[in-house]
Write a protein that holds these residues in place. Structure first.
Motif, PDB file in Angstrom:
ATOM      1  N   LYS A   9       6.787  11.766  -9.309  1.00 31.70           N
ATOM      2  CA  LYS A   9       6.160  11.320  -8.059  1.00 31.70           C
ATOM      3  C   LYS A   9       6.337   9.817  -7.873  1.00 31.70           C
ATOM      4  N   LEU A  10       6.219   9.071  -8.947  1.00 25.76           N
ATOM      5  CA  LEU A  10       6.424   7.628  -8.854  1.00 25.76           C
ATOM      6  C   LEU A  10       7.874   7.313  -8.484  1.00 25.76           C
ATOM      7  N   GLU A  11       8.808   8.077  -9.028  1.00 27.05           N
ATOM      8  CA  GLU A  11      10.220   7.868  -8.735  1.00 27.05           C
ATOM      9  C   GLU A  11      10.526   8.101  -7.256  1.00 27.05           C
ATOM     10  N   ALA A  12       9.784   9.034  -6.641  1.00 27.10           N
ATOM     11  CA  ALA A  12      10.051   9.400  -5.249  1.00 27.10           C
ATOM     12  C   ALA A  12       9.184   8.633  -4.248  1.00 27.10           C
ATOM     13  N   ALA A  13       8.475   7.632  -4.724  1.00 24.91           N
ATOM     14  CA  ALA A  13       7.517   6.933  -3.861  1.00 24.91           C
ATOM     15  C   ALA A  13       8.201   6.184  -2.719  1.00 24.91           C
ATOM     16  N   ASP A  14       7.594   6.252  -1.552  1.00 21.42           N
ATOM     17  CA  ASP A  14       7.975   5.416  -0.414  1.00 21.42           C
ATOM     18  C   ASP A  14       6.873   4.384  -0.188  1.00 21.42           C
ATOM     19  N   PHE A  15       7.271   3.217   0.283  1.00 22.36           N
ATOM     20  CA  PHE A  15       6.315   2.132   0.473  1.00 22.36           C
ATOM     21  C   PHE A  15       6.291   1.699   1.937  1.00 22.36           C
ATOM     22  N   PRO A  16       5.152   1.247   2.416  1.00 19.89           N
ATOM     23  CA  PRO A  16       5.105   0.698   3.772  1.00 19.89           C
ATOM     24  C   PRO A  16       5.725  -0.696   3.801  1.00 19.89           C
ATOM     25  N   ASP A  17       5.978  -1.190   5.013  1.00 22.71           N
ATOM     26  CA  ASP A  17       6.385  -2.590   5.103  1.00 22.71           C
ATOM     27  C   ASP A  17       5.129  -3.457   5.034  1.00 22.71           C
ATOM     28  N   GLU A  18       5.322  -4.746   5.125  1.00 23.13           N
ATOM     29  CA  GLU A  18       4.196  -5.672   5.040  1.00 23.13           C
ATOM     30  C   GLU A  18       4.510  -6.897   5.887  1.00 23.13           C
ATOM     31  N   LEU A  19       3.513  -7.441   6.533  1.00 21.82           N
ATOM     32  CA  LEU A  19       3.692  -8.653   7.317  1.00 21.82           C
ATOM     33  C   LEU A  19       3.997  -9.835   6.411  1.00 21.82           C
ATOM     34  N   ASP A  20       4.794 -10.759   6.898  1.00 25.72           N
ATOM     35  CA  ASP A  20       5.061 -11.976   6.145  1.00 25.72           C
ATOM     36  C   ASP A  20       3.754 -12.719   5.893  1.00 25.72           C
ATOM     37  N   GLU A  21       3.582 -13.177   4.672  1.00 28.68           N
ATOM     38  CA  GLU A  21       2.422 -13.965   4.268  1.00 28.68           C
ATOM     39  C   GLU A  21       1.111 -13.198   4.473  1.00 28.68           C
ATOM     40  N   ALA A  22       1.159 -11.879   4.362  1.00 30.38           N
ATOM     41  CA  ALA A  22      -0.056 -11.076   4.529  1.00 30.38           C
ATOM     42  C   ALA A  22      -1.037 -11.297   3.386  1.00 30.38           C
ATOM     43  N   GLY A  23      -0.484 -11.541   2.183  1.00 27.36           N
ATOM     44  CA  GLY A  23      -1.366 -11.708   1.039  1.00 27.36           C
ATOM     45  C   GLY A  23      -2.192 -10.448   0.817  1.00 27.36           C
ATOM     46  N   TRP A  24      -3.501 -10.661   0.571  1.00 30.72           N
ATOM     47  CA  TRP A  24      -4.420  -9.538   0.364  1.00 30.72           C
ATOM     48  C   TRP A  24      -5.318  -9.300   1.574  1.00 30.72           C
ATOM     49  N   ASP A  25      -5.101 -10.033   2.648  1.00 30.22           N
ATOM     50  CA  ASP A  25      -5.994  -9.917   3.806  1.00 30.22           C
ATOM     51  C   ASP A  25      -5.944  -8.538   4.448  1.00 30.22           C
ATOM     52  N   TYR A  26      -4.784  -7.879   4.390  1.00 30.21           N
ATOM     53  CA  TYR A  26      -4.619  -6.577   5.036  1.00 30.21           C
ATOM     54  C   TYR A  26      -4.834  -5.410   4.067  1.00 30.21           C
ATOM     55  N   GLY A  27      -5.047  -5.721   2.811  1.00 29.64           N
ATOM     56  CA  GLY A  27      -5.184  -4.700   1.783  1.00 29.64           C
ATOM     57  C   GLY A  27      -4.315  -5.035   0.589  1.00 29.64           C
ATOM     58  N   ALA A  28      -4.093  -4.043  -0.258  1.00 33.51           N
ATOM     59  CA  ALA A  28      -3.360  -4.265  -1.502  1.00 33.51           C
ATOM     60  C   ALA A  28      -1.975  -4.844  -1.237  1.00 33.51           C
ATOM     61  N   SER A  29      -1.611  -5.867  -1.986  1.00 31.74           N
ATOM     62  CA  SER A  29      -0.344  -6.577  -1.833  1.00 31.74           C
ATOM     63  C   SER A  29       0.840  -5.670  -2.163  1.00 31.74           C
ATOM     64  N   LEU A  30       1.831  -5.646  -1.267  1.00 33.05           N
ATOM     65  CA  LEU A  30       3.014  -4.814  -1.468  1.00 33.05           C
ATOM     66  C   LEU A  30       3.743  -5.193  -2.750  1.00 33.05           C
ATOM     67  N   ALA A  31       3.907  -6.466  -3.006  1.00 31.89           N
ATOM     68  CA  ALA A  31       4.616  -6.903  -4.209  1.00 31.89           C
ATOM     69  C   ALA A  31       3.902  -6.428  -5.465  1.00 31.89           C
ATOM     70  N   ASP A  32       2.582  -6.537  -5.481  1.00 31.63           N
ATOM     71  CA  ASP A  32       1.818  -6.103  -6.649  1.00 31.63           C
ATOM     72  C   ASP A  32       1.901  -4.600  -6.843  1.00 31.63           C
ATOM     73  N   VAL A  33       1.765  -3.843  -5.766  1.00 29.43           N
ATOM     74  CA  VAL A  33       1.803  -2.387  -5.885  1.00 29.43           C
ATOM     75  C   VAL A  33       3.181  -1.913  -6.319  1.00 29.43           C
ATOM     76  N   LYS A  34       4.234  -2.523  -5.793  1.00 28.96           N
ATOM     77  CA  LYS A  34       5.590  -2.166  -6.229  1.00 28.96           C
ATOM     78  C   LYS A  34       5.788  -2.487  -7.714  1.00 28.96           C
ATOM     79  N   ARG A  35       5.343  -3.655  -8.129  1.00 28.14           N
ATOM     80  CA  ARG A  35       5.492  -4.043  -9.542  1.00 28.14           C
ATOM     81  C   ARG A  35       4.748  -3.066 -10.450  1.00 28.14           C
ATOM     82  N   LEU A  36       3.514  -2.729 -10.082  1.00 27.34           N
ATOM     83  CA  LEU A  36       2.722  -1.822 -10.901  1.00 27.34           C
ATOM     84  C   LEU A  36       3.308  -0.412 -10.900  1.00 27.34           C
ATOM     85  N   THR A  37       3.845   0.003  -9.768  1.00 27.93           N
ATOM     86  CA  THR A  37       4.474   1.327  -9.701  1.00 27.93           C
ATOM     87  C   THR A  37       5.665   1.410 -10.653  1.00 27.93           C
TER      88      THR A  37
END
Length: 406
Positions: free
Chosen positions: A22-50
């Motif tokens: 399931k992790l191998e098949a994961a799709d990720f949403p895009d993210e606004l530039d400089e969104a940080g954590w204001d919109y929710g979990a950081s894309l960079a962090d979630v990708k790294r942890l995945t």
């Protein structure tokens, strides 16, 4: 009476491989530039942890560490519901006079939160109290089974915990908890005051005292200005109410709909939980292994990754007996001695006068650091509190008959 059986955490290799696929098949949403954590979990962090979860994280290694602890299971029958298999840690102290302590976790936590304080509490300190520590996986959480029937609300969680303590031979005991652990403790104090002799909580949610109900506290509240902690606390509470509480509305109203995403997608579960670990702690330096062990316990949980959400629905005053809803846990509960621990990054940070409207407060502490997961973030603070509250000079000394902690 059901037997108490030793238990080993053991996730099958097929379940681990299914997770990796399931992790191998994961799709990720895009993210606004400089969104940080204001919109929710950081894309960079979630990708790294995945990626780490899929390629490097070793669940079996973490499982082996968990199995160094004393795990058990037993069957608990809750009135009107089916019999549940309840998992718990139970470490007995070798001290001569020891206080039985029930540690109750909340969401999105687990029994794991107790593991940093388990052995120090049981070992005790010179001239201080020692504890027999019981730390269950609540029903629908961790390695406990879950109910298939509606209406399993706070009284049922309280009944489960109380019957567990009785099954272990603890007719009188004390409790410690935050989040749902706090609320369950409070309901236990309402239902079983002759057994629950004291509670120490680290999620304080009292209300402003009134002239009719708390005249002395009301005068203190009216005459004395707030200190810096309390002033900051209003801002912290406002932030959580406006910016951080959306999860609570969803889980309290339509948990099943959210459950499809969490049960199907480990990345969705990771992002949902990790956002809280990030936002609700006080600059705690999470390691990747800590985060993924925490989330893996949810992914591999006996009742599944979505069952834990239902407590929000069932404990809402709209869906349960209002006399035992989560709102009641913020009001005055007599007979059970109360200890309050104030942490600056809790979800709500209230003035002391508000907290003292919750019950007969016999101990209170203010900590300079720490957030929602106090026993994990600041284990020494919780240890110090419990030792002081139940020690010879503490307000709850001798609360459990014949268990003075000496």
């Amino acid at each position: 009476m059901a037997s108490i059986e030793p238990y080993n955490v053991s996730v099958s290799e097929s379940a681990i491989q299914r997770l990796h696929k399931k992790l191998e098949a994961a799709d990720f949403p895009d993210e606004l530039d400089e969104a940080g954590w204001d919109y929710g979990a950081s894309l960079a962090d979630v990708k790294r942890l995945t990626t780490y979860w899929k390629d490097q994280f070793n669940w079996k290694e973490q499982e082996a560490k968990l199995n160094e602890l004393p795990h058990f299971k037993t069957q608990i029958t809750v009135d009107g519901f089916e019999t549940l298999n309840i998992h718990f840690l139970h470490l007995k102290s070798n001290a001569d006079r020891t206080i039985p302590l029930l540690f109750i976790h909340g969401w999105p936590g687990s029994f794991l939160e107790a593991t940093k304080i388990l052995r120090p509490l049981a070992e005790g300190i010179k001239d201080g109290p020692a504890f027999h520590v019981v730390a269950p996986s609540l029903p629908n959480y961790g390695f406990s089974s879950g109910t298939k029937n509606r209406g399993f609300a706070l009284p049922q969680y309280a009944e489960t915990c109380h019957k567990l303590m009785l099954a272990l031979g603890y007719d009188q005991y004390v409790t410690q908890g935050g989040d749902w652990g706090c609320m369950t403790s409070r309901i236990m104090g309402l239902l079983y005051p002759s057994h629950v002799k004291a509670s120490h909580i680290n999620m304080v949610r009292g209300h402003p005292p009134t002239l009719t109900s708390n005249p002395i506290l009301y005068l203190k509240h009216a005459l004395f200005s707030y200190n810096s902690r309390e002033t900051y606390g209003f801002d912290r509470t406002k932030w959580f109410t406006i910016e951080g509480a959306g999860y609570r509305t969803q889980q309290s109203t339509k948990p099943q709909t959210l459950g499809y995403a969490l049960a199907d997608s480990p990345v969705g579960l990771l992002a949902w939980v990790y956002e809280k670990l990030h936002d609700w702690t006080d600059k705690y330096s999470w390691t990747d292994d800590e985060i993924l062990t925490w989330v893996s316990i949810y992914w591999f949980s006996t009742a599944g990754p979505a069952a834990n959400l239902r407590i929000y629905y069932e404990a809402s005053p709209l869906h349960c007996d209002p006399a035992y809803s989560r709102d009641v846990t913020e009001k005055y509960i007599p007979k059970v001695k109360l200890g309050l621990a104030h942490f600056p990054k809790e979800l709500s940070v209230v003035p002391k006068t508000w907290g003292r409207t919750m019950g007969p407060v016999v101990y209170e502490s203010e900590h300079l650091a720490g957030g929602h997961f106090a026993a994990w973030e600041q284990p020494q603070a919780i240890l110090d509190d419990l030792r002081a509250m139940f020690g010879r000079k503490g307000g709850a000394y001798g609360a459990v008959e014949g268990k003075d902690g000496s």
